[in-house]
Design a protein around this motif. Structure first.
Motif, short mmCIF file in Angstrom:
data_model
loop_
_atom_site.label_atom_id
_atom_site.label_comp_id
_atom_site.label_asym_id
_atom_site.label_seq_id
_atom_site.Cartn_x
_atom_site.Cartn_y
_atom_site.Cartn_z
N ARG A 81 0.83 -1.21 0.00
CA ARG A 81 0.00 0.00 0.00
C ARG A 81 0.87 1.26 0.00
O ARG A 81 0.64 2.19 -0.78
N ASN A 82 1.86 1.31 0.88
CA ASN A 82 2.73 2.49 0.97
C ASN A 82 3.55 2.69 -0.31
O ASN A 82 3.74 3.81 -0.78
N ARG A 83 4.04 1.58 -0.85
CA ARG A 83 4.81 1.65 -2.09
C ARG A 83 3.94 2.18 -3.22
O ARG A 83 4.41 2.94 -4.08
N GLY A 84 2.69 1.80 -3.23
CA GLY A 84 1.78 2.28 -4.26
C GLY A 84 1.63 3.80 -4.22
O GLY A 84 1.62 4.45 -5.26
N LEU A 85 1.51 4.36 -3.03
CA LEU A 85 1.40 5.82 -2.91
C LEU A 85 2.66 6.50 -3.43
O LEU A 85 2.59 7.48 -4.18
N VAL A 86 3.82 5.98 -3.02
CA VAL A 86 5.09 6.59 -3.44
C VAL A 86 5.21 6.58 -4.97
O VAL A 86 5.62 7.58 -5.58
N LEU A 87 4.83 5.47 -5.60
CA LEU A 87 4.93 5.37 -7.05
C LEU A 87 3.91 6.25 -7.77
O LEU A 87 4.11 6.61 -8.94
N CYS A 88 2.82 6.57 -7.10
CA CYS A 88 1.78 7.42 -7.72
C CYS A 88 2.20 8.89 -7.78
O CYS A 88 1.75 9.63 -8.67
N ILE A 89 3.03 9.32 -6.83
CA ILE A 89 3.27 10.74 -6.66
C ILE A 89 3.91 11.38 -7.89
O ILE A 89 3.49 12.44 -8.35
N ALA A 90 4.95 10.75 -8.44
CA ALA A 90 5.67 11.37 -9.56
C ALA A 90 4.78 11.57 -10.79
O ALA A 90 4.68 12.70 -11.30
N PRO A 91 4.11 10.52 -11.32
CA PRO A 91 3.28 10.76 -12.51
C PRO A 91 2.11 11.69 -12.24
O PRO A 91 1.75 12.50 -13.09
N LEU A 92 1.52 11.61 -11.03
CA LEU A 92 0.38 12.47 -10.74
C LEU A 92 0.80 13.93 -10.61
O LEU A 92 0.12 14.83 -11.11
N THR A 93 1.92 14.18 -9.93
CA THR A 93 2.40 15.55 -9.79
C THR A 93 2.74 16.15 -11.16
O THR A 93 2.49 17.33 -11.42
N THR A 94 3.29 15.33 -12.04
CA THR A 94 3.63 15.81 -13.38
C THR A 94 2.39 16.27 -14.14
O THR A 94 2.36 17.37 -14.72
N VAL A 95 1.36 15.46 -14.13
CA VAL A 95 0.13 15.81 -14.86
C VAL A 95 -0.58 16.99 -14.21
O VAL A 95 -1.07 17.90 -14.90
N ALA A 96 -0.64 17.01 -12.88
CA ALA A 96 -1.30 18.11 -12.18
C ALA A 96 -0.58 19.43 -12.43
O ALA A 96 -1.21 20.48 -12.62
N THR A 97 0.75 19.40 -12.44
CA THR A 97 1.53 20.62 -12.71
C THR A 97 1.33 21.08 -14.14
O THR A 97 1.25 22.29 -14.41
N LEU A 98 1.25 20.15 -15.06
CA LEU A 98 0.97 20.50 -16.46
C LEU A 98 -0.34 21.26 -16.58
O LEU A 98 -0.42 22.30 -17.25
N ALA A 99 -1.38 20.76 -15.92
CA ALA A 99 -2.68 21.43 -15.96
C ALA A 99 -2.62 22.82 -15.32
O ALA A 99 -3.19 23.79 -15.84
N SER A 100 -1.91 22.93 -14.20
CA SER A 100 -1.79 24.22 -13.52
C SER A 100 -1.07 25.24 -14.38
O SER A 100 -1.47 26.41 -14.46
#
Length: 488
Positions: free
Chosen positions: A285-304
């Motif tokens: 579960r914890n590893r899943g969160l860590v792996l999610c952060i990079a791609p999600l932050t990239t897309v969210a920053t692109l939209a911003s």
């Protein structure tokens, strides 16, 4: 090794759910935006401000009406024994909240210094009462990753809202038309959920199950209430400081800034909650969160980047010149909108881990810090101050508290900050160029195109290979078993 079930691999179910969720929410967002554009051209800012008051109250109470009961059902190993009890609690709460909203319409409207909002607030109260019927069937579809079905139901609800609202607007009805559209939307969704799940409303009450559910739900409900409260208190402060017309401009800007959250956040949350809850171990579960952060932050920053850099041309080209002042708030709110996507994933993770009290603590601190900061920001810098105040409070108060809460469940802050740093640092040169382009000329369409090209060339393309590598790591994470009794 990949776990298989009669419904295919869990990884496949999650992927399909995420694809449907993203596609569906983007389609819904596009539909809502098109509807909003049409409304903005048919309804004056002052009338939209009247509706915005009722919408603010509705947003707070609809969040409280859920009470976190849907999340409790999604997390449960077997939801069926507790479903009647949850249905009874949810319906009772939603009817009580709807009644309270209707009875308190006058003092609420006066608090916003908008007496014209009384009738609209009372109409919106009806949709709150209907919401209670949706909790159990919605949880059934979420547990089974049936995002395609949820998309179809929500699309029908949006269609009903558009038909009813536009018909009344063209017939000369003002802000009340939008409230009637919301009632139609919620009613169609409730009926559609029961048809798709092939169930009927079933009520019951088990005191032991009720106590167990409420122990989990009440902190989450309070946290959700505070979450919407802090996203609504700014409306109250803007309305009382700058007036209802400025509130209409601010709400329009906030709605635009919420596009990333509406598309990404909503889709990811409904998949992330069952996925994190069903993880085979806390480590996975914890590893899943860590792996999610990079791609999600990239897309969210692109939209911003896109929304902030193109604030003025976007508002004027899409909604019309009379809405141009809303761009002052949109620049800061666009940054906040991207941050919300990542914070929402963190909150969902903590809920799946059973840490609803930690989420509540963060929300309390957020509200306490935001209110005085927003009062100062709006008074000194107007709509622009309102937008950037959200960003400052998140950076100074919210992010450190969430990192502390994550550390308590075994997620080290450095493991999250390191992958997030790359897309954030890469955004700096793109942001500088976008700001320069925005001030070059008065040709709005050309400016919009230039900003889009700059974001693509300076941010999206350089990070593409890096993003794909991180996303591939996430897809290869050990899948979770599907709990028995989950409906297909």
């Amino acid at each position: 090794m990949t776990t298989t079930t009669s419904h295919g691999t869990v990884a496949g179910r999650v992927s399909r759910g995420l694809c449907w969720g993203l596609g569906g929410t983007i389609a819904m967002r596009v539909g809502s935006v098109l509807f909003g554009i049409l409304v903005a051209r048919l309804v004056a800012p002052a009338e939209f401000g009247v509706y915005a008051v009722a919408l603010t109250v509705w947003a707070i109470l609809s969040t409280l009406a859920d009470l976190g009961l849907g999340a409790d059902l999604v997390r449960a190993p077997d939801m069926e024994p507790r479903a009647p009890t949850v249905a009874s609690i949810g319906l009772g709460v939603s009817v009580a909240l709807g009644t309270t909203m209707a009875l308190a319409a006058e003092p609420i409207a006066l608090a916003f210094d908008s007496p014209e909002s009384v009738g609209v607030i009372r109409l919106m109260a009806v949709s709150i009462a209907v919401f209670g019927f949706t909790i159990v069937p919605s949880a059934r579809l979420t547990r089974a990753y049936r995002q395609g079905a949820l998309f179809g139901i929500n699309a029908l609800g949006l269609l009903a809202s558009v038909v009813v609202a536009l018909g009344l607007i063209l017939g000369g009805v003002g802000a009340e038309a939008l409230a009637c559209g919301q009632i139609a939307c919620q009613s169609v969704i409730a009926v559609g959920l029961f048809i798709v799940t092939r169930t009927v409303p079933r009520l019951g009450f088990d005191p032991a199950l009720a106590r167990e559910s409420l122990a989990f739900c009440l902190p989450l409900a309070a946290a959700n209430l505070l979450s919407w409260l802090l996203l609504s208190l700014d409306n109250l402060i803007v309305s009382r400081t700058l007036g209802p017309e400025q509130l209409g401009l601010y709400v329009l800007a906030f709605n635009i800034s919420s596009w990333p959250m509406s598309a990404l956040g909503a889709a990811i949350r409904v998949v992330a909650l069952p996925a994190f809850s069903q993880a085979s171990s806390p480590q996975v579960r914890n590893r899943g969160l860590v792996l999610c952060i990079a791609p999600l932050t990239t897309v969210a920053t692109l939209a911003s980047l896109g929304l902030a850099g193109a604030a003025v041309p976007l508002v004027t080209l899409v909604y019309g010149e009379r809405w141009e002042p809303a761009a002052a708030a949109l620049t800061g709110l666009a940054v906040f909108g991207g941050v919300r996507v990542v914070l929402d994933l963190v909150a969902t993770f903590l809920v799946a881990a059973g840490e609803t009290r930690a989420v509540l603590v963060v929300q309390v601190a957020w509200v306490v810090a935001m209110v005085p900061a927003m009062i100062v920001g709006v008074a000194r810098w107007g709509l622009a101050g309102a937008g950037w105040t959200h960003v400052v409070v998140v950076a100074v108060v919210v992010v450190p508290l969430y990192l502390r809460a994550l550390a308590k469940v075994g997620v080290r802050p450095g493991d999250l900050l390191r992958p997030a740093a790359v897309p954030l640092l890469a955004a700096v040169p793109a942001a500088i160029v976008c700001g320069w382009l925005a001030g070059l000329g008065s040709n709005r369409l050309l400016t919009l195109a230039a900003v889009a090209v700059a974001v693509l060339l300076l941010y999206a393309l350089p990070l593409l290979r890096w993003w794909r590598a991180r996303f591939t790591q996430l897809r290869r994470l050990e899948p979770a078993p599907v709990p028995e009794g989950t409906p297909s």
